[in-house]
Each structure stands twice: as C-alpha cells, then as structure tokens.
Motif scaffolding. Structure first.
Motif, mmCIF file in Angstrom:
data_model
loop_
_atom_site.group_PDB
_atom_site.id
_atom_site.type_symbol
_atom_site.label_atom_id
_atom_site.label_comp_id
_atom_site.label_asym_id
_atom_site.label_seq_id
_atom_site.Cartn_x
_atom_site.Cartn_y
_atom_site.Cartn_z
ATOM 1 N N PRO A 81 0.841 -1.204 0.000
ATOM 2 C CA PRO A 81 0.000 0.000 0.000
ATOM 3 C C PRO A 81 0.871 1.247 0.000
ATOM 4 O O PRO A 81 1.907 1.295 0.675
ATOM 5 C CB PRO A 81 -0.783 -0.127 1.305
ATOM 6 C CG PRO A 81 0.100 -0.938 2.201
ATOM 7 C CD PRO A 81 0.804 -1.913 1.299
ATOM 8 N N VAL A 82 0.484 2.251 -0.753
ATOM 9 C CA VAL A 82 1.268 3.488 -0.834
ATOM 10 C C VAL A 82 0.330 4.682 -0.710
ATOM 11 O O VAL A 82 -0.875 4.582 -0.941
ATOM 12 C CB VAL A 82 2.055 3.581 -2.164
ATOM 13 C CG1 VAL A 82 3.092 2.469 -2.250
ATOM 14 C CG2 VAL A 82 1.110 3.516 -3.360
ATOM 15 N N ASP A 83 0.920 5.835 -0.325
ATOM 16 C CA ASP A 83 0.125 7.055 -0.246
ATOM 17 C C ASP A 83 0.117 7.752 -1.602
ATOM 18 O O ASP A 83 0.616 7.214 -2.608
ATOM 19 C CB ASP A 83 0.659 7.971 0.858
ATOM 20 C CG ASP A 83 2.087 8.437 0.611
ATOM 21 O OD1 ASP A 83 2.582 8.323 -0.536
ATOM 22 O OD2 ASP A 83 2.729 8.912 1.578
ATOM 23 N N ALA A 84 -0.448 8.954 -1.633
ATOM 24 C CA ALA A 84 -0.583 9.676 -2.901
ATOM 25 C C ALA A 84 0.757 10.007 -3.533
ATOM 26 O O ALA A 84 0.846 10.181 -4.750
ATOM 27 C CB ALA A 84 -1.389 10.959 -2.669
ATOM 28 N N ASP A 85 1.815 10.079 -2.711
ATOM 29 C CA ASP A 85 3.139 10.393 -3.235
ATOM 30 C C ASP A 85 3.963 9.143 -3.532
ATOM 31 O O ASP A 85 5.150 9.253 -3.887
ATOM 32 C CB ASP A 85 3.903 11.254 -2.224
ATOM 33 C CG ASP A 85 3.233 12.599 -1.991
ATOM 34 O OD1 ASP A 85 2.760 13.189 -2.993
ATOM 35 O OD2 ASP A 85 3.159 13.053 -0.832
ATOM 36 N N HIS A 87 4.762 6.766 -1.337
ATOM 37 C CA HIS A 87 5.506 6.259 -0.182
ATOM 38 C C HIS A 87 4.768 5.074 0.438
ATOM 39 O O HIS A 87 3.540 5.092 0.569
ATOM 40 C CB HIS A 87 5.673 7.353 0.871
ATOM 41 C CG HIS A 87 6.442 8.538 0.381
ATOM 42 N ND1 HIS A 87 7.743 8.456 -0.091
ATOM 43 C CD2 HIS A 87 6.099 9.860 0.292
ATOM 44 C CE1 HIS A 87 8.165 9.656 -0.445
ATOM 45 N NE2 HIS A 87 7.190 10.527 -0.231
ATOM 46 N N LEU A 89 3.116 2.612 2.973
ATOM 47 C CA LEU A 89 2.384 2.776 4.229
ATOM 48 C C LEU A 89 2.587 1.548 5.119
ATOM 49 O O LEU A 89 2.997 0.488 4.638
ATOM 50 C CB LEU A 89 0.893 2.955 3.936
ATOM 51 C CG LEU A 89 0.512 4.208 3.129
ATOM 52 C CD1 LEU A 89 -0.954 4.142 2.725
ATOM 53 C CD2 LEU A 89 0.795 5.469 3.940
ATOM 54 N N ASN A 91 2.164 -1.874 6.829
ATOM 55 C CA ASN A 91 1.500 -3.046 6.269
ATOM 56 C C ASN A 91 2.056 -4.325 6.909
ATOM 57 O O ASN A 91 3.062 -4.279 7.623
ATOM 58 C CB ASN A 91 1.669 -3.077 4.747
ATOM 59 C CG ASN A 91 3.120 -3.289 4.333
ATOM 60 O OD1 ASN A 91 3.606 -4.423 4.277
ATOM 61 N ND2 ASN A 91 3.836 -2.184 4.063
ATOM 62 N N THR A 270 8.816 -0.527 4.420
ATOM 63 C CA THR A 270 7.704 -0.804 5.329
ATOM 64 C C THR A 270 8.068 -0.426 6.756
ATOM 65 O O THR A 270 7.283 0.222 7.461
ATOM 66 C CB THR A 270 7.325 -2.295 5.264
ATOM 67 O OG1 THR A 270 6.825 -2.597 3.959
ATOM 68 C CG2 THR A 270 6.269 -2.630 6.291
ATOM 69 N N SER A 273 8.113 3.257 7.342
ATOM 70 C CA SER A 273 6.797 3.920 7.349
ATOM 71 C C SER A 273 6.304 4.171 8.763
ATOM 72 O O SER A 273 5.502 5.091 8.990
ATOM 73 C CB SER A 273 5.785 3.066 6.570
ATOM 74 O OG SER A 273 5.505 1.850 7.252
ATOM 75 N N ARG A 281 9.845 11.599 7.341
ATOM 76 C CA ARG A 281 10.373 10.607 6.397
ATOM 77 C C ARG A 281 11.901 10.669 6.392
ATOM 78 O O ARG A 281 12.492 11.723 6.235
ATOM 79 C CB ARG A 281 9.811 10.861 5.000
ATOM 80 C CG ARG A 281 9.873 9.645 4.106
ATOM 81 C CD ARG A 281 8.905 9.775 2.960
ATOM 82 N NE ARG A 281 7.520 9.849 3.414
ATOM 83 C CZ ARG A 281 6.796 8.799 3.789
ATOM 84 N NH1 ARG A 281 7.343 7.601 3.806
ATOM 85 N NH2 ARG A 281 5.559 8.956 4.174
#
Length: 397
Positions: A81-85, A87, A89, A91, A270, A273, A281
């Motif tokens: 799973p990744v964010d809008a950029d 990166h 998330l 998991n 991971t 995150s 970050r």
C-alpha cells in the motif's frame, strides 16, 4: 532476605517452581488487564486503538496483534500500500510469519475458523504457553552461568516486570523469547548445531536473530583465545556452520519481501513507514536512529545524552560482575543491544524490545543486594498497571 524455597519444598523440581511463579504472575497480569478493561468499559474511557467490538479478546489483541490476525487470515499482500506520493504505508510485511502461522495451525487442529476474535483468543493462549517456556529456559540459562539464586530472581523479575503482560497477549514476543533463550542455552552448553533450528525459526518470528550470530562469533573468538587447541576443530566447524545458517535466516525476510512484492527495499520501506509519525520521512543509515530521534526532540542535548547512555552501557559490560555471567550471556546481551541501536528508532515499544536481555536480570550485582532486588520486584508490580494504562489508553504497546 532471600528468594528461596521453604524447607518443605526443597525437593520440588526447579521447573515446577518456575512454572508456579509464572502462573502466579499471569494471574497478576490478568487481574490488571481485566480490571482496567472492565473499568475503562464501564466508565466509557477512550481506548488508544480502534476496536470494532467491546470484547476483552479484541482489547488484548490491539495494535500489532491486528496485523498478525490479517496475516493468519489473508497472508501477505503482493502489492504494498502506498500514499498519494508513492511512499509505502504500514503493512503486514513488518511482521514475521511464525506466530500467525502457529495460531492458524492450532485453529485448524481445533476446527475453529479465524473469523472475528478467534485469532486473538487462540493467540493469547499460544503466547501464554510460550511465555512459560521462555521462563523455564531463562531459568536454565542463568542457573548454568551464575547459579540458582540468581536464576530464581531473574525469573521473578522477568515474570512480574512492568511489561510482563506482553507475555499473554497475541504478540510474537513470548514465542521469540522462548526460541531465543533456548538457543542461548544451547550456546552455553556448547551445543552449537542445536542453535540452528531454534535460530532459524526465531528469524521468522521476530527481528533480532542476527544478535545470536554475532554472539556466536564473539564466543568463538574468546574461546579460541582462552583455550587454543582445547577449542576442538569439530566445535569450530559447528560454530561457523551455525553462525552462517542463522545469519542467512536473519537476512532472508527482506529478500522474500522484495521477491513477493516485486519492489526493491519493500521490507525496509515498510519499517521506515512507522518512523514518519515520530521523525518524519527518513533515509535509513545504521547506528543513527537513536541520534535522529534524540536530535529531533531534544536537539544537541539529546545527541549528547544518547552518547552518554551508550558510554554508560559499554562501561557496565566491562565490569567484572557483568563478565561473571559468562561470555555467552554477555556477548548475546551486548550484541542484541547493538542491534537495537543500529536499526531501531527508540519509542514506546522499546521496553518490550528489551525483554531478550532478561538474563541480565540475574546479574550478580543485583542479586547481591537484597533491598535492590525487592525494590525491583515491587516496582515491576506497581508499574505494570501504569504501563497498561499508558500503552492501551494513551499510546500503544
């Protein structure tokens, strides 16, 4: 004042005494967890973790346990799973498969579906049983290095410590501790090849097994220096084989994560995150996380404080009383602490991550001072409910 058996119990096997202590400690932890859960539920306290239902099983299965349940029910995702950029998330790849696999296996034997809170209930029992095994093996390790009184005190402080409730929640901690103490006992007994199955399974239970491999290397060097030809060739070969196999197992999970997800650095990204909420970050560099964390919140003073703390710990390991615990225990404890400093961002989970160095609870300097050991035992009993409140209602364990 000594923690010892009454005359009528002198003939009782030590393993029975240890298990009785462990059982009593589970009653104490259960009372704190159950009592605070009941109080919180009746008073409408807000829980730190989101719970889909108000049951005690889900209360015991907060945070990490929910990821283990996901793994047991669904396995690992093939796509991160990744964010809008873009990166990564948090998991399930941050959590290793042995504990959820074991719970799933027990459920299959019992004919129980892992829907709802069944995973948490079975996981609690599995963890508690493994905790008993960890207590027994901890006793044997300390008994064979510094003696019976130290061993009994180490078990008492371990079982009644502030974070001992972790031994009976659906986390992998107690299983990892049992495997680790078993491998450490094998090293103390110089049965190096026996460490391999224990170390390999531990490598897929929780991170940190590379400390065992490093401790093996240190132990071999010390033995070679002290014993020369007395350190037999067969034993040397056993050490090398065990060290290489355990190291390979300890390094395997990131490779597996990369292969399954098709993304290079999947496991590292991971893990990082989880850092974002504390230090933003970051790019990972070994031996820097503690300084990054301290610098973020305390500036230069924090960095100096970490340096002083590391210096104090190093000094403590050079003391004759510490060295009396034996090269195996000392080298493992030092290696594991080095591992934490090298890769772990210190946060509220640090106390439970220190549990693998529990053999140090049998330190001669602690056991030799009656008032100190009783103060530590009392502090554990008093601080346990404080820890439950902080970790279940304010932060997370």
């Amino acid at each position: 004042m000594r923690l010892r058996l009454s005359p009528r119990l002198q003939g009782v096997p030590p393993v029975v005494v240890v298990l009785v202590l462990y059982a009593l400690s589970r009653l104490v932890s259960s009372a704190w967890l159950g009592g605070l859960f009941s109080l919180a539920t009746s008073q409408g306290w807000a829980f730190a973790s989101h719970r889909a239902d108000p049951g005690f099983a889900s209360f015991s299965g907060s945070w990490d346990a929910s990821f283990y349940r996901t793994i047991a029910q669904q396995g690992y995702p093939t796509e991160l799973p990744v964010d809008a950029d873009g990166h990564v998330l948090p998991n399930p790849w941050a959590f290793l498969p042995v504990f959820p696999g074991l719970v799933r296996g027990v459920a299959a034997v019992l004919g129980v579906e892992l829907a709802g809170n069944a995973f948490f209930a079975i996981g609690l029992v599995v963890a508690a049983i493994a905790g008993g095994g960890a207590a027994v093996l901890l006793h044997r390790v300390v008994l064979e290095t510094v003696g019976a009184q130290s061993a009994l005190w180490a078990v008492a402080l371990f079982c009644f410590g502030p974070l001992s409730f972790v031994l009976q929640v659906a986390y992998a901690e107690s299983l990892m501790l049992m495997l680790t103490f078993g491998a450490l006992l094998a090293m103390v007994r110089r049965r190096y090849l026996l460490m391999v199955p224990l170390g390999v399974v531990a490598a897929f239970t929780r991170p940190g097994v590379l400390a065992l491999a490093l401790a093996l290397a240190v132990t071999a060097i010390v033995r070679l220096h002290r014993e020369g030809a007395g350190f037999r060739r067969r034993e040397r070969v056993s050490v090398v084989v065990a060290g290489l196999l355990i190291s390979a197992a300890g390094l395997a999970w990131p490779v597996i994560a990369d292969h399954v997800t098709g993304r290079s650095g999947a496991y590292l990204e991971t893990e990082l995150s989880w850092w974002v909420g504390f230090v933003g970050r970051q790019r990972f560099a070994p031996l820097t996380p503690w300084f990054v964390m301290a610098g973020t919140f305390l500036g230069v003073a924090g960095i100096v404080l970490v340096g002083a703390l590391l210096g104090a710990v190093t000094w403590a390991f050079t003391r004759r009383s510490t060295q009396a615990m034996g090269v195996e225990v000392v080298s493992y404890a030092a290696s594991y602490l080095l591992y934490l400093v090298a890769v772990f961002l210190p946060q509220q989970s640090l106390p439970r991550l220190l549990l693998p160095v529990a053999p140090l609870l049998g330190h001669p300097a602690v056991v030799a001072v009656p008032r100190l050991r009783w103060v530590l035992l009392g502090a554990g009993l008093v601080l346990q409910p404080v820890a439950v409140v902080l970790l279940w209602f304010v932060g997370y364990p």
